[in-house]
Design a protein around this motif. Structure first.
Motif, PDB file in Angstrom:
ATOM      1  N   HIS A 219       0.825  -1.206   0.000  1.00  0.00           N
ATOM      2  CA  HIS A 219       0.000   0.000   0.000  1.00  0.00           C
ATOM      3  C   HIS A 219       0.865   1.264   0.000  1.00  0.00           C
ATOM      4  CE1 HIS A 219      -3.104   2.883   0.832  1.00  0.00           C
ATOM      5  NE2 HIS A 219      -2.730   3.083   2.079  1.00  0.00           N
ATOM      6  N   VAL A 220       1.860   1.330   0.889  1.00  0.00           N
ATOM      7  CA  VAL A 220       2.720   2.513   0.968  1.00  0.00           C
ATOM      8  C   VAL A 220       3.563   2.651  -0.298  1.00  0.00           C
ATOM      9  CG1 VAL A 220       4.692   3.537   2.183  1.00  0.00           C
ATOM     10  CG2 VAL A 220       2.757   2.624   3.483  1.00  0.00           C
ATOM     11  N   LEU A 221       4.093   1.553  -0.800  1.00  0.00           N
ATOM     12  CA  LEU A 221       4.888   1.609  -2.033  1.00  0.00           C
ATOM     13  C   LEU A 221       4.040   2.085  -3.211  1.00  0.00           C
ATOM     14  CD1 LEU A 221       6.999  -1.676  -1.695  1.00  0.00           C
ATOM     15  CD2 LEU A 221       7.788   0.688  -1.387  1.00  0.00           C
ATOM     16  N   PHE A 222       2.792   1.651  -3.250  1.00  0.00           N
ATOM     17  CA  PHE A 222       1.879   2.081  -4.316  1.00  0.00           C
ATOM     18  C   PHE A 222       1.640   3.587  -4.240  1.00  0.00           C
ATOM     19  CE2 PHE A 222      -2.490   3.132  -5.587  1.00  0.00           C
ATOM     20  CZ  PHE A 222      -2.490   2.713  -6.917  1.00  0.00           C
ATOM     21  N   VAL A 223       1.389   4.088  -3.041  1.00  0.00           N
ATOM     22  CA  VAL A 223       1.118   5.522  -2.866  1.00  0.00           C
ATOM     23  C   VAL A 223       2.362   6.344  -3.208  1.00  0.00           C
ATOM     24  CG1 VAL A 223       0.575   7.328  -1.172  1.00  0.00           C
ATOM     25  CG2 VAL A 223      -0.736   5.198  -1.187  1.00  0.00           C
TER      26      VAL A 223
ATOM     27  N   ALA B  72      -1.558   7.488   4.106  1.00  0.00           N
ATOM     28  CA  ALA B  72      -1.163   6.114   3.771  1.00  0.00           C
ATOM     29  C   ALA B  72      -0.306   5.511   4.879  1.00  0.00           C
ATOM     30  CB  ALA B  72      -0.412   6.096   2.442  1.00  0.00           C
ATOM     31  N   LEU B  73       0.661   6.277   5.380  1.00  0.00           N
ATOM     32  CA  LEU B  73       1.548   5.781   6.430  1.00  0.00           C
ATOM     33  C   LEU B  73       0.793   5.558   7.738  1.00  0.00           C
ATOM     34  CD1 LEU B  73       4.557   8.125   5.642  1.00  0.00           C
ATOM     35  CD2 LEU B  73       4.622   5.625   5.511  1.00  0.00           C
TER      36      LEU B  73
ATOM     37  N   SER C 136       4.866  10.114  -6.867  1.00  0.00           N
ATOM     38  CA  SER C 136       6.020  10.411  -7.728  1.00  0.00           C
ATOM     39  C   SER C 136       5.559  10.800  -9.130  1.00  0.00           C
ATOM     40  CB  SER C 136       6.954   9.203  -7.788  1.00  0.00           C
ATOM     41  OG  SER C 136       8.046   9.449  -8.656  1.00  0.00           O
ATOM     42  N   LYS C 137       4.581  10.069  -9.646  1.00  0.00           N
ATOM     43  CA  LYS C 137       4.046  10.372 -10.982  1.00  0.00           C
ATOM     44  C   LYS C 137       3.348  11.735 -10.990  1.00  0.00           C
ATOM     45  CE  LYS C 137       3.227   5.529 -12.292  1.00  0.00           C
ATOM     46  NZ  LYS C 137       2.183   4.505 -12.553  1.00  0.00           N
ATOM     47  N   GLU C 138       2.602  12.029  -9.900  1.00  0.00           N
ATOM     48  CA  GLU C 138       1.838  13.279  -9.843  1.00  0.00           C
ATOM     49  C   GLU C 138       2.741  14.501  -9.651  1.00  0.00           C
ATOM     50  OE1 GLU C 138      -0.994  12.860  -6.729  1.00  0.00           O
ATOM     51  OE2 GLU C 138      -1.992  11.119  -7.633  1.00  0.00           O
ATOM     52  N   SER C 139       3.798  14.372  -8.845  1.00  0.00           N
ATOM     53  CA  SER C 139       4.626  15.526  -8.486  1.00  0.00           C
ATOM     54  C   SER C 139       5.910  15.649  -9.292  1.00  0.00           C
ATOM     55  CB  SER C 139       4.992  15.445  -6.998  1.00  0.00           C
ATOM     56  OG  SER C 139       5.847  14.328  -6.765  1.00  0.00           O
ATOM     57  N   GLY C 140       6.342  14.540  -9.886  1.00  0.00           N
ATOM     58  CA  GLY C 140       7.602  14.547 -10.624  1.00  0.00           C
ATOM     59  C   GLY C 140       8.815  14.316  -9.742  1.00  0.00           C
TER      60      GLY C 140
ATOM     61  N   LEU D 109     -12.662  -6.892  -5.789  1.00  0.00           N
ATOM     62  CA  LEU D 109     -12.601  -6.481  -7.188  1.00  0.00           C
ATOM     63  C   LEU D 109     -11.241  -5.946  -7.595  1.00  0.00           C
ATOM     64  CD1 LEU D 109     -16.086  -4.704  -7.365  1.00  0.00           C
ATOM     65  CD2 LEU D 109     -15.527  -7.065  -7.973  1.00  0.00           C
ATOM     66  N   ILE D 110     -10.469  -5.443  -6.627  1.00  0.00           N
ATOM     67  CA  ILE D 110      -9.149  -4.878  -6.934  1.00  0.00           C
ATOM     68  C   ILE D 110      -8.150  -5.348  -5.888  1.00  0.00           C
ATOM     69  CG2 ILE D 110     -10.025  -2.799  -8.101  1.00  0.00           C
ATOM     70  CD1 ILE D 110      -9.601  -1.276  -5.521  1.00  0.00           C
ATOM     71  N   PRO D 111      -6.847  -5.292  -6.184  1.00  0.00           N
ATOM     72  CA  PRO D 111      -5.840  -5.702  -5.197  1.00  0.00           C
ATOM     73  C   PRO D 111      -5.996  -4.930  -3.887  1.00  0.00           C
ATOM     74  CG  PRO D 111      -4.825  -5.409  -7.342  1.00  0.00           C
ATOM     75  CD  PRO D 111      -6.228  -4.920  -7.478  1.00  0.00           C
ATOM     76  N   ARG D 112      -5.684  -5.600  -2.775  1.00  0.00           N
ATOM     77  CA  ARG D 112      -5.914  -5.034  -1.448  1.00  0.00           C
ATOM     78  C   ARG D 112      -5.117  -3.759  -1.192  1.00  0.00           C
ATOM     79  NH1 ARG D 112      -5.666 -10.659   2.064  1.00  0.00           N
ATOM     80  NH2 ARG D 112      -7.782 -11.370   1.608  1.00  0.00           N
ATOM     81  N   HIS D 113      -3.955  -3.626  -1.823  1.00  0.00           N
ATOM     82  CA  HIS D 113      -3.102  -2.477  -1.513  1.00  0.00           C
ATOM     83  C   HIS D 113      -3.544  -1.190  -2.206  1.00  0.00           C
ATOM     84  CE1 HIS D 113      -1.286  -4.020  -5.294  1.00  0.00           C
ATOM     85  NE2 HIS D 113      -0.977  -2.749  -5.508  1.00  0.00           N
TER      86      HIS D 113
END
Length: 666
Positions: free
Chosen positions: A65-69, A206-207, A74-78, A334-338
């Motif tokens: 979950h934390v790694l996903f966030v 998330a943390l 990173s994608k949103e902020s660059g 329906l979607i992965p837990r993380h």
């Protein structure tokens, strides 16, 4: 709706309550050093030993979950994932608990010394302790104590240590972290620190959520947090905050744990350490910042007597049983837990219902002290009352409260007059008996400023009211029915229920009413009044009995300060806020308006000055769409529907007899 053969709630007087044992009795007769250093071997959840704080943080940082966030941010902020990861490490270092037995033993020694000085008794229901011990061995446990004092979390850990139970990890506000040395010692006794608000901070959320869920899933220790979110300055239960409750339920929703045990805990104080502080906070005096120097200055309270404390551990409530047939957990499949997913409406409704249920369970096991009864009579008879009449009325109220299911800590084998005198003596900072007349104490003021005199008097009134408030949950449902019977001018059940529903909606932030349970609340109120021979329920009518007149009169006086306070808010909004008022200015503006009306004699109760009451009134009006919020020039502005606000004020005042003047000598 209620009928002649109406639904009858379980008779509250038949509810079996556990006996209490005083845990300070043994402490007074043995060494505190031996107590602190004794062998401490708590039962482990499913045999899992507590993990090191560093391992727990590592597990959270490496969670899917934390790694996903982190990747999403990173994608949103660059920014690179590594930089965000470093920020995450800093947040966790600030947040995480670091439980150390050596510090726990130090606190055990110090608290034992302090509690023996402060309190006459600390009474605990040992059957509840045994139930908790069994629950800890089966499923993750969440402790949900009531919150009336800073002492709450210290007292709870002290009790658990005394009974050799696993110490909880405790959700604490960042305020404590600012206390040098003490903040870190609290961390090492199980506290983890969270910001009061973190809104749209996705990384922090998330943390925080993953940290709590990891502790829950692994079962390292019971998790403790205050469902009300903050200490109740009025000593009434607060509407539950659902954020943390939602987090601890999520592993169950996602099938990561089989069940979760929710344990409501009721902590009842005969005298609250912060009684004066709370009163002045409600009058607008800023809360002192938590600091080590402030803690040291507070040592002077050790010379005072704060009576008894009752700590009642309720029956563990199975989340799985509560959810049976009420919700579908399929949305998690329906979607992965993380991956974060917004739960459907039925999940939100379920969590909300459980929040209210837990607060009601806390209320049911609160213990009412004799002083609560005395204060309830006294505050209706200001500025003073004859001691004999006070004693007589206190006995009447005790009997009424017990018939409604209250647990009253009334001493056996002591005369009624001595019980009342002892209560007055314990609360010497609020009242005194002068020549057979019991009166509120006011600080001597050299100032001739009427406003200063009013505020000092109001502070004492609010202190007294805070104890009266501790019994309101026993009476609020029958009281609103009784007030409705008196107010509508008709015996028709439908009309009485309609007015009851209006009062219930208006006071939805003042008292604990579970959403969607208006009929059940009405029937409970009717049942208790009928049981007290106050009303007679026919097929389509409710009739007031001869005995009911005294009960109705008492309830009207008891709840009049709330009615009058809400009327003041409505009058302010309709007369002074037609163009709107900013959210930041609202409380101070209403207070100023209320002061003018009190000094002019237009209103009587100083309780209208309570900021808690003023905020609750506005929250209810916003919820009912009588007011609305808009954004103007970067500020939140409250807009008013004048016609609707006037209607609420008029409806509230319908046929209610005002209290006697309490400011005649100002």
């Amino acid at each position: 709706m209620a009928s002649e053969n109406a639904y009858s709630p379980q008779d509250p007087t038949l509810k079996k309550r556990d006996d209490f044992e005083d845990i300070l009795e043994e402490r007074r007769n043995s060494s505190d050093v031996k107590y602190a250093l004794r062998c401490y071997t708590p039962v482990l959840y499913n045999g899992v030993p507590p993990c090191k704080a560093s391992l727990l943080k590592h597990t959270v940082l490496k969670s899917d979950h934390v790694l996903f966030v982190i990747q999403q941010l990173s994608k949103e902020s660059g920014e690179s994932p590594e930089i965000i990861h470093e920020e995450a490490v800093e947040i966790l270092d600030e947040m995480a608990q670091n439980l150390k037995l050596s510090v726990v033993r130090f606190f055990a020694f110090m608290l034992s010394k302090a509690f023996k000085t402060l309190f006459q008794r600390v009474r605990v229901n040992e059957e509840g302790i045994q139930r908790l011990q069994q629950a800890i061995q089966q499923y993750p446990v969440v402790l949900l104590p009531s919150h009336r004092s800073y002492i709450d979390f210290l007292m709870l850990s002290y009790v658990l240590y005394t009974y050799d139970l696993s110490l909880p990890v405790i959700a604490s506000g960042m305020d404590f972290l600012g206390m040098k040395i003490v903040g870190e010692m609290l961390r090492m006794s199980g506290a983890f620190f969270i910001r009061r608000s973190f809104g749209g901070d996705k990384l922090y959320w998330a943390l925080f959520s993953e940290y709590v869920k990891t502790m829950l899933r692994k079962g390292y220790a019971p998790i403790e947090f205050f469902l009300e979110g903050t200490r109740s300055r009025t000593c009434k239960s607060l509407v539950p905050k659902l954020g943390l409750l939602n987090i601890v339920m999520e592993p169950f929703f996602k099938g990561e744990v089989f069940d979760v045990s929710l344990v409501p805990i009721s902590i009842s104080y005969e005298r609250i350490l912060e009684e004066s502080l709370y009163a002045y906070e409600l009058l607008g005096v800023p809360k002192p910042k938590e600091s080590t120097s402030g803690l040291l200055k507070a040592r002077k309270i050790l010379s005072d007597d704060f009576g008894s404390i009752h700590v009642y551990f309720g029956h563990p409530v199975s989340l799985r049983s509560l959810a049976q047939g009420k919700i579908s957990r399929s949305y998690c499949n329906l979607i992965p837990r993380h991956i974060p997913v917004k739960p459907p409406k039925d999940i939100f409704t379920f969590v909300n219902d459980i929040g209210y249920k837990m607060v009601r369970l806390q209320q049911e096991n609160m213990v009412i002290s004799p002083w609560v009864l005395v204060a309830s009579i006294l505050i209706q008879s200001l500025p003073q009352i004859d001691i004999n009449h006070l004693t007589e009325q206190t006995v009447w109220l005790r009997n009424l409260a017990q018939s409604f299911g209250a647990s009253v800590d009334w001493p056996d084998h002591i005369s009624v007059s001595k019980v009342v005198a002892s209560s007055i003596s314990l609360h010497h900072s609020i009242v005194r008996n002068i020549g057979g007349r019991v009166t509120l104490i006011e600080e001597k003021q050299e100032s001739s400023n009427l406003e200063h005199q009013l505020f000092n008097y109001a502070a004492t009134v609010l202190m007294c009211a805070s104890y009266r408030n501790q019994i309101l949950h026993i009476f609020v449902r029958p009281a609103l029915v009784a007030i409705s019977v008196h107010s509508v001018g008709s015996s028709r059940k439908e009309e009485i229920f309609s007015y009851f529903s209006f009062l219930r909606d208006i006071f939805s932030y003042e008292f604990i009413f579970a959403p969607g349970h208006a009929i059940q609340d009405f029937e409970e109120g009717c049942y208790l009044l009928m049981k007290a021979d106050a009303i007679q329920i026919l097929k389509t009518d409710i009739l007031l009995s001869e005995r009911g007149h005294k009960i109705v009169s008492f309830f009207i006086s008891m709840f009049q300060p709330f009615v009058e306070g809400y009327q003041v808010v409505c009058r302010y909004l309709s007369e002074e806020a037609l163009e709107g008022v900013t959210e930041n200015q609202y409380v101070s503006a209403v207070r100023k308006f209320a002061v003018k009306r009190l000094l002019s004699g237009a209103i009587k109760s100083c309780e209208v000055l309570s900021s808690d009451l003023q905020k609750n009134a506005l929250a209810a009006l916003l919820k009912l769409n009588i007011c609305r919020k808009t954004k103007e020039m970067e500020q939140v502005v409250v807009k008013v529907n004048r016609t609707a606000v006037n209607s609420v004020e008029d409806t509230l005042g319908r046929k209610l007899t005002p209290q006697k003047t309490t400011l005649a000598r100002l």
